[in-house]
Design an enzyme around this catalytic site. Structure first.
Site, PDB file in Angstrom:
ATOM      1  N   HIS B 257       0.928  -0.928   0.441  1.00  0.00           N
ATOM      2  CA  HIS B 257       0.202  -0.232  -0.003  1.00  0.00           C
ATOM      3  C   HIS B 257       1.097   1.533   0.171  1.00  0.00           C
ATOM      4  CE1 HIS B 257      -3.371   2.954   0.786  1.00  0.00           C
ATOM      5  NE2 HIS B 257      -4.028   2.106   1.382  1.00  0.00           N
ATOM      6  N   ARG B 273      -6.710  10.356  -0.527  1.00  0.00           N
ATOM      7  CA  ARG B 273      -5.982  10.048  -1.949  1.00  0.00           C
ATOM      8  C   ARG B 273      -7.254  10.206  -3.333  1.00  0.00           C
ATOM      9  NH1 ARG B 273      -3.126   5.725  -3.765  1.00  0.00           N
ATOM     10  NH2 ARG B 273      -3.617   5.172  -1.979  1.00  0.00           N
TER      11      ARG B 273
END
Lengths: 247, 669
Positions: B257, B273
């Site tokens: 990740h 994000r």
């Protein structure tokens, strides 16, 4: 970086399955590292000094609620407690009171929470039995959804139970965790139960009328849940719902 | 040794396991769940961002449907997935989201009218439809064409797990907590249950069942730094591996990740994000647009993780005592947004970093996160080798993620996979009898008791904790984001040596009940075997696909490697698994291999790709231009599901032609 200091731990040790064992406090020392949490320190202790030490961690990130213990007198989550928070470097660890002791710092909150859920029926009891999962969902007011999520954030860590004076005196008291969950379903427009239904569950000394409002739950809750507000709200609701119409 | 009988046995009480248990109990089968911990502590609770389902309610999700979700998932997998499974999944995801609403999940809902969002670092105003008011909202996630990720703030996993566990409690499904399954009872063809050990009393018990479902999650903890909970140790995969016959699939497919905090590796959600957060380097420069001009921060996870690593290798990382890192900047989202939609992230920043993410940038670097590999199953969730052994969720290689999983597709897989496979498990329970072979039960139980006795009473000299750390370091250093043959060979050699040494473990704590050192020792031997399947699989796969990225073989090689790695461990004394491969049949694919949309298109084509594309074009031409998308899909790649799950999904776009949306608002009580 300043020179690493020594953290002195004093840890409750007891194996309830060993008939010859007696509860005692045992001292350990570890060298502090930057960003060290009680999670990191306890694992170092177990790996390097005493492999028999029992404690519980799962997510180690303040999300799951498994590592609640009493740290220097305060019940809280050990995973996100930084050793740097203790300027003198002395840390006393005790298991949460109010739960069955498994050993050392490990307690059986799971057994307690499951029994509580069964006793108070802490699940959604929807009116919308005809909901068809292939069709567009029933709309819900966005503010209601946000409010529900606020109350849904409880992690069942047990801290509120340990921080509750009533619970220490009354074994059958449902605690802030029980009332928070009732409040969550009471607020949920999808749930068919009314204040009258909840009155039968918490309109007594084991519920809202047992609370003596010392609010240890509110002070200690690691998720900052609004226990004070919810207990007051439920108490008022239950008073109105009571057969004697107290209010 | 006590023997407990049930119809359906589920090992693991996370979302996937509980969902299977509910499906079984609802069909009237006696159902029992084993769990290391209380169900609500399961790692499912840690999922923050959300679950993908093509509801298409929000304006940014309009036009979304199963076809788009399917295509995103297949591309995301770098064509490594089972496309039939990806279809089953995309079809059922909206149903699962709606079912969860009925079970109490307080999904974040849409408010009609204008609101401001951040897209590509710019403030943009979007206008939600009147008719969408109160329907389930969705946010943007990496690798998806539409805003498809349904969520409850950033506590989605928590609210899902609580709703599903509450449902399980309401049905009276017992969860035997602090029980660790350590052996599968089988005769080489049929699974009969498991041998488990109580972590409190040390009691060894046999659980006998018609079907056994492994839903124990991933194997992230074979790595030193992982976003996973510390219980994600791969024992479920090891149980299957140690049968000697059941296979594991694609174990080398391990996802990193992009944004775990440094140094502890706790995740900050992709929602950061998705909601508009940016990645910055040591100069404060936003570098992702240089590498991925189109998708930027929202490229697939494997791509973003590699780009970040590349950028740090260029000396653009921020130096820290724990090595270089980059910054995640969510300050532009504003305090209100962070305190409502990203509050778990805020708490993590405050508690573990002592920073305020509304003002400060968050130190992040790519960290082990997800296991695409797992127990190989058929589309019905059953092991092809051991009848009655099922697996679901991250524990399984079902296989909808292939070599890279899209954010929001794992939480979705737990409940969607559980919903589908739960029905097949129930079918199995209705059609089959218990198999009870007491000799076999005693043999497997005896093996575990002997192993425990050997550890407690033996003369071994190796230290469990030291061996475990050595394994985790090897995985981190040599089987990470970028891989190459030399390092992988070194990993295989060193892990084999560790496995050998693990047979000589000695315990300092000699208790047979609650003994944390014994628990670690029993796990370590099994984890080492799992680690070896990852390292050996990665070493053998001489191509780059999804999260498996070989520096010495940078091309995706469909010609030689469009297949699934299978690992078995037939010889218990061996120091490495046996690898074999099952081909992915291009001629059966709905979406033949193509360009994924990142970097240079350097794939080596499969000889059937063009042939299959021509065949699909011909099928579509034959159907004529009037055929709807369902007819086209069915003609190209039919898939099957239990009848109850076959109906089509209704969407807002289907009803918007009507003057009034029929559903009415439900107000406060």
């Amino acid at each position: 970086m300043s020179q690493a200091r020594t953290i002195r731990f004093s840890i409750f040790r007891f194996d309830p399955q060993d008939p010859n064992d007696k509860p005692k406090m045992v001292n350990y020392e570890v060298t502090e590292a930057p960003g060290m949490t009680v999670f990191i320190a306890l694992n170092m202790l177990r790996e390097q000094q005493d492999p028999s030490l029992q404690f519980d961690f799962v997510c180690r990130a303040g999300i799951c609620g498994s590592c609640a213990m009493v740290i220097n007198g305060k019940p809280t989550l050990a995973c996100r407690t930084l050793t740097a928070n203790y300027p003198k470097g002395d840390i006393i660890l005790m298991p949460l009171p109010g739960f069955e002791l498994i050993g050392d710092l490990s307690v059986n909150t799971g057994k307690f929470m499951r029994e509580l859920a069964e006793r108070l029926q802490l699940w959604l009891q929807p009116n919308n039995f005809e909901s068809d999962i292939h069709r567009i969902e029933t709309p819900m007011d966005p503010d209601e959804a946000a409010k529900l999520y606020e109350l849904d954030r409880c992690v069942e860590c047990g801290v509120c139970v340990s921080a509750c004076a009533t619970k220490q005196m009354r074994e059958t008291f449902v605690g802030a965790v029980g009332m928070m969950k009732i409040a969550r379903f009471e607020l949920d427009s999808r749930d068919t139960r009314t204040a009258d239904d909840f009155y039968h569950v918490i309109g007594n000394q084991d519920g809202v009328f047992g609370c003596v409002t010392l609010l240890g739950c509110q002070d200690a809750c690691p998720k900052d849940l609004p226990h004070m507000q919810q207990i007051a709200y439920l108490r008022r609701k239950m008073a109105i719902a009571s057969p004697n119409r107290i209010l | 040794m006590q023997i407990i009988y049930t119809d359906t046995l589920v090992v693991g009480a996370g979302l996937a396991g509980l969902r299977v248990a509910i499906a079984s109990k609802e069909r009237g089968l006696d159902t029992l769940v084993l769990s290391l911990i209380q169900a609500k502590r399961s790692h499912s609770a840690a999922a923050q961002g959300g679950m993908q389902a093509s509801l298409g309610n929000t304006i940014k999700g309009m036009g979304d449907d199963e076809d788009v979700h399917f295509e995103d998932t297949v591309k995301g997998s770098d064509w490594g997935c089972d496309q039939a499974v990806a279809r089953m999944f995309a079809h059922c995801a909206p149903k699962a989201v709606r079912e969860l609403a009925n079970w109490g999940v307080p999904w974040t809902r849409i408010t009609k009218g204008e609101r401001q969002v951040i897209v590509n670092a710019q403030k943009v105003t979007i206008n939600e439809a009147e008719e969408a008011h109160g329907l389930i909202n969705a946010r943007d996630f990496g690798g998806t064409k539409k805003w498809r990720t349904c969520y409850t703030a950033d506590g989605t996993g928590h609210s899902l797990l609580y709703a599903v566990d509450n449902k399980a409690i309401s049905l009276g499904i017992p969860v035997h907590e602090r029980m660790e399954a350590l052996k599968i009872i089988h005769d080489g063809k049929r699974c009969q249950g498991v041998i488990a050990r109580c972590l409190i009393t040390g009691e060894v018990r046999a659980y006998i069942a018609k079907s056994t479902t492994i839903a124990t999650g991933g194997y992230g903890r074979i790595y030193e730094v992982s976003t996973n909970a510390i219980i994600c140790d791969g024992i479920g995969q090891a149980l299957a591996l140690e049968t000697g016959v059941a296979t594991l699939g694609n174990m080398e497919a391990v996802q990193f990740h992009p944004t775990a905090i440094v140094p502890v590796g706790i995740l900050t959600t992709e929602g950061c994000r998705g909601d508009g957060g940016l990645l910055r380097d040591k100069d404060g420069y936003r570098f992702m647009p240089d590498y991925e001009p189109e998708k930027k921060e929202l490229a697939s996870r494997d791509v973003v993780s590699r780009r970040m690593t590349e950028h740090m290798r260029k000396g653009k990382g921020v130096d820290s005592p724990y090595g270089p890192h980059l910054w995640l900047d969510i300050t532009l989202l504003g305090r209100k947004h962070i305190e409502t939609n990203l509050r778990e992230v805020k708490e993590i920043c405050e508690n573990f970093l002592g920073i305020d993410p509304t003002k400060d940038w968050i130190p992040v670097r790519p960290t082990q996160h997800y296991s695409m590999g797992g127990i190989r199953t058929t589309p019905t969730g059953e092991s092809p080798q051991l009848s009655g052994l099922f697996s679901v969720g991250e524990a399984a290689c079902w296989d909808m993620h292939g070599f890279n999983r899209l954010g929001g597709n794992s939480l979705a897989e737990t409940v969607v996979g559980g919903m589908i496979i739960g029905k097949y498990v129930a079918d199995f329970g209705e059609k089959n009898n218990l198999v009870i072979d007491t000799d076999l039960i005693n043999r497997f139980g005896g093996e575990l008791i002997d192993e425990i006795n050997g550890l407690v009473d033996g003369e071994g000299t190796e230290n469990t904790f030291e061996l475990k750390l050595a394994m985790q370091k090897i995985m981190m250093d040599y089987v990470g984001i970028f891989r190459n043959g030399d390092e992988l060979q070194q990993a295989v050699d060193e892990l084999s040596q560790l496995l050998k040494r693990s047979r000589n473990i000695g315990l300092r704590c000699k208790k047979r009940h609650a003994n944390p050192e014994l628990v670690e020792a029993l796990r370590l031997r099994r984890m080492l075997k799992v680690a070896l399947t990852v390292a050996c699989g990665a070493n053998a796969r001489t191509e780059s696909r999804g999260a498996h990225s070989r520096e010495d073989f940078p091309q995706r090689n469909d010609k030689d490697w469009l297949n699934r790695t299978l690992s078995t461990w037939p010889d218990a004394d061996a120091l490495a698994p046996v690898l074999s491969y099952e081909a992915l049949d291009v001629m059966q694919m709905e979406l033949p291999p193509g360009y994924r949309g990142y970097g240079v298109n350097n794939a080596i084509a499969h000889p059937d790709t063009e042939k299959r594309q021509q065949q699909i074009d011909a099928i579509l031409a034959n159907l004529g231009i009037d055929a709807d998308r369902y007819a086209k899909q069915a003609a190209i790649m039919p898939f099957t599901l239990p009848d109850e799950l076959m109906p089509l999904n209704q969407r807002l776009s289907d009803t918007l032609n009507c003057a009034v949306v029929s559903a009415t608002m439900v107000g406060d009580k």
